[in-house]
Write a protein that holds these residues in place. Structure first.
Motif, mmCIF file in Angstrom:
data_model
loop_
_atom_site.group_PDB
_atom_site.id
_atom_site.type_symbol
_atom_site.label_atom_id
_atom_site.label_comp_id
_atom_site.label_asym_id
_atom_site.label_seq_id
_atom_site.Cartn_x
_atom_site.Cartn_y
_atom_site.Cartn_z
ATOM 1 N N UNK A 59 -28.061 18.829 8.574
ATOM 2 C CA UNK A 59 -29.183 19.686 8.962
ATOM 3 C C UNK A 59 -30.338 19.568 7.983
ATOM 4 N N UNK A 60 -30.144 18.755 6.956
ATOM 5 C CA UNK A 60 -31.222 18.551 6.004
ATOM 6 C C UNK A 60 -31.325 19.645 4.952
ATOM 7 N N UNK A 73 -32.127 21.059 -0.666
ATOM 8 C CA UNK A 73 -33.376 20.338 -0.427
ATOM 9 C C UNK A 73 -34.549 21.296 -0.308
ATOM 10 N N UNK A 74 -35.735 20.716 -0.407
ATOM 11 C CA UNK A 74 -36.926 21.488 -0.088
ATOM 12 C C UNK A 74 -36.867 21.850 1.382
ATOM 13 N N UNK A 76 -36.445 22.639 5.037
ATOM 14 C CA UNK A 76 -36.645 21.937 6.290
ATOM 15 C C UNK A 76 -37.048 22.892 7.413
ATOM 16 N N UNK A 77 -37.356 24.110 7.084
ATOM 17 C CA UNK A 77 -37.776 25.098 8.080
ATOM 18 C C UNK A 77 -36.690 25.395 9.103
ATOM 19 N N UNK A 79 -36.008 26.046 12.794
ATOM 20 C CA UNK A 79 -36.666 25.928 14.087
ATOM 21 C C UNK A 79 -35.672 25.313 15.062
ATOM 22 N N UNK A 235 -44.162 17.940 13.602
ATOM 23 C CA UNK A 235 -42.944 17.135 13.557
ATOM 24 C C UNK A 235 -42.541 16.977 12.098
ATOM 25 N N UNK A 236 -41.310 17.261 11.838
ATOM 26 C CA UNK A 236 -40.829 17.086 10.470
ATOM 27 C C UNK A 236 -39.686 16.093 10.475
ATOM 28 N N UNK A 237 -39.735 15.138 9.594
ATOM 29 C CA UNK A 237 -38.596 14.229 9.498
ATOM 30 C C UNK A 237 -38.327 13.836 8.063
#
Lengths: 258, 258
Positions: A59-60, A73-74, A76-77, A79, A235-237
Motif C-alpha cells: 500500500x506504499x 514512507x512519506x 501516500x494519502x 484515498x 495521480x500519485x505513484x
DNA sequence: CAGTGGTCTAGACCACTCG
DNA sequence: GAGTGGTCTAGACCACTGA
C-alpha cells in the motif's frame, strides 16, 4: 445480520499499523519494530507478521529492505479507488457535497454509428443517461453514461437524481472490476457552455471511461466533461517495492499513453 | 562486472508465467495449474509457489480466490511506470520517435513569488529548463522543469537536446521515488500557441508534477503542456485482490481529486 | 464430496546493514 | 559480528467451489 466476517490475523495486524501511521501516531520516517519483536508482541508466527508487513508495503505505507528495519514512507494519502469511479464518493472525500440533475435518460437499441463506444454490443438495448454533476451546488461536470442492459435494468429502479449510481450498482452486486480512463482536453461545446456556465471553446477536461467486469466484458462507458477550473485529476505513484500477501485491498495501475 | 544477481526461485517462476501470459501463450481467461500441481512441476515448497502467484496477482495478471484455480485476467497491458515520468520512454513505448529542442536553461537563486512551486526551497540555487518535446518530429508538448540543485548539478554535464533527462538522472543514481501529478485543462498562451502551432485559447492538457525522493524531499517540479490532439493520458485500474510478496516490481496509486 | 486456495505455524539459511 | 529482513521448506487446518 451482523456482517462481521472473521478477520485474518495478518489483516488485523496490518490495519493496526495502517491506522497508526495514517493518524500520525507513528511518524513518517520512523522505524517499525523488527519482525522478531512483532512475533513476540502479537504472539504469531513470523510468516503472519511478514504477510501483514507485505500488505503495508504494497500500500506504499512502509519500505523494507535487507538488514534494515521497516521504515514509514512519506504519506501516500488515504484515498479509495472508488473515488476514481464515483463522482459522489470523490466529492465527499473532499469534504464537499455532491449533487446531480438528470438531463436525459433513455433505453434504446444499440445502433451503429452513434456516439456509443465500439466495445458495447450492437443489437442490444442500452441505457443512456446524461447528468449534470454539482459540487456544493455549483455546476462542475456533465456526465454521459451508457450502460450495458444487464446493468441498465437495475437502473430503472434507481432515481438518478438521488446520488451515486456507482455505489448503488456495487450494492446490487454488479461486478465493476476494471476501468480504463482516457484523459484529454477539448473545447466546450454549446451544451457544456450552457450547463456549466462557461463560454463555448473554453477548455474542458474530458475523461472517457470504459468499465468492465473481471472477464473483460464492457459494462459501462462514460464521458465526463469537467469545467477545468472546478476539477482536476491527481495521480500519485511511487517506485516502492511491490509486495504483500492477500487481503482484498485495492490496486491501481497508472500510465500515460498517446 | 556481469551484474547478474542470483534470482529468487519465486521470481523466476513468476517471470515464466508473466511472459507466457503477455506473449499470449497462456490465453486470457485460462486457468493456471493448481498450486499443488505447480509444487510438483517446479519442485519447490508451496510457499514459494504462493509467493510467485502473489506477485502475478499484484501485477494484475491473474485473479485468485478460494476453491478456484488461478485465472488469467484480461490484459492489463505492459507499461512501465517510467513512462509516466519520462516523455522519451513514453513515446518510445508507442513505437514512435521522441525529440526535443531546448528553449531555455538557467541556474538561478530561488526567489519568492516566482512560478516555482512552494515546495522547492527558497534561498538555494535551482536549475530551470524549458524544452519543446516532439513526437516523430511534430511539436507535442512544452515542458518547464525546475530541479533541486543537488540534481541540477548533474544536469550541467548533460545535453538536454540529447534525450531523456529522467533516464539520465536514474543512471546517475538519483533517487526519484515518488511523483504526484495534477492534470487539468487550460487555454493555450502565446508561447504554447507559437511553439505547438495552435491558436491562443485552444485547450491545453496540463500536467503538473512534483517528484520526490523516498523521504519526501522535493527534487523536481515540472509543468508539461500538451497539445491535446496529439496526446492524452490513459489510466487503468482494477479491484484485483492486492497481494504478492517481494521483488522490485513497480507500483502505482491513482486517484482523482479536486 | 474432493479439490482448491487462504491462513498459519516452526524452523532454517542467507545477504545485507550498521555499529 | 549481531541484528535484520529475504527466501525457502514442510506440514497443518479451514473455507469455499464445483461436480
Amino acid at each position: 445480520m451482523s456482517r462481521t466476517v472473521i478477520e485474518p490475523k495478518h489483516e488485523s495486524i496490518a490495519s493496526q499499523f495502517r491506522s497508526a501511521i495514517r493518524s500520525g501516531e507513528i511518524e513518517i520516517g520512523a522505524e517499525l519494530p523488527s519482525e522478531a519483536a512483532l512475533v513476540e508482541v502479537f504472539g504469531v508466527a513470523r510468516g503472519t507478521i511478514r504477510q501483514a508487513l507485505a500488505t503495508l508495503r504494497n500500500e506504499g505505507l512502509i519500505q523494507t529492505s535487507r538488514g534494515r528495519r521497516p521504515v514509514v514512507c512519506s504519506t501516500p494519502l488515504e484515498q479509495s479507488i472508488d473515488d476514481f469511479f464515483s463522482f459522489s464518493s470523490w466529492v465527499r472525500a473532499q469534504g464537499k457535497v455532491p449533487g446531480q440533475r438528470t438531463l436525459e435518460i433513455s433505453r434504446r437499441l444499440a445502433a451503429r454509428g452513434t456516439d456509443s463506444p465500439s466495445d458495447l454490443p450492437e443489437g442490444e438495448y442500452l441505457v443512456h443517461l446524461v447528468r449534470l454533476r454539482l459540487i456544493d451546488g455549483l455546476p462542475c461536470m456533465i456526465e454521459r453514461t451508457t450502460f450495458h442492459d444487464s446493468i441498465g435494468q437495475q437502473l430503472l429502479q434507481f432515481d438518478p437524481d438521488s446520488g451515486s449510481i456507482f455505489e448503488y450498482l456495487i450494492e446490487q452486486g454488479a461486478q465493476l472490476d476494471q476501468g480504463t480512463h482516457i484523459v484529454d482536453a477539448v473545447p466546450a461545446n454549446r451544451l457544456d457552455a450552457e450547463q456549466l456556465e462557461m463560454e463555448v471553446g473554453s477548455p474542458i477536461l474530458r475523461v472517457r471511461r470504459t468499465t468492465t467486469d473481471a472477464s473483460g466484458q464492457v459494462l459501462e462507458y462514460s464521458e465526463d466533461r469537467y469545467r477545468s477550473d472546478r476539477a482536476s485529476i491527481r495521480i500519485h505513484n511511487s517506485r516502492a517495492n511491490s509486495a504483500s500477501v492477500s487481503t482484498a485491498s485495492r490496486r491501481a495501475n497508472t500510465f500515460a499513453q498517446s
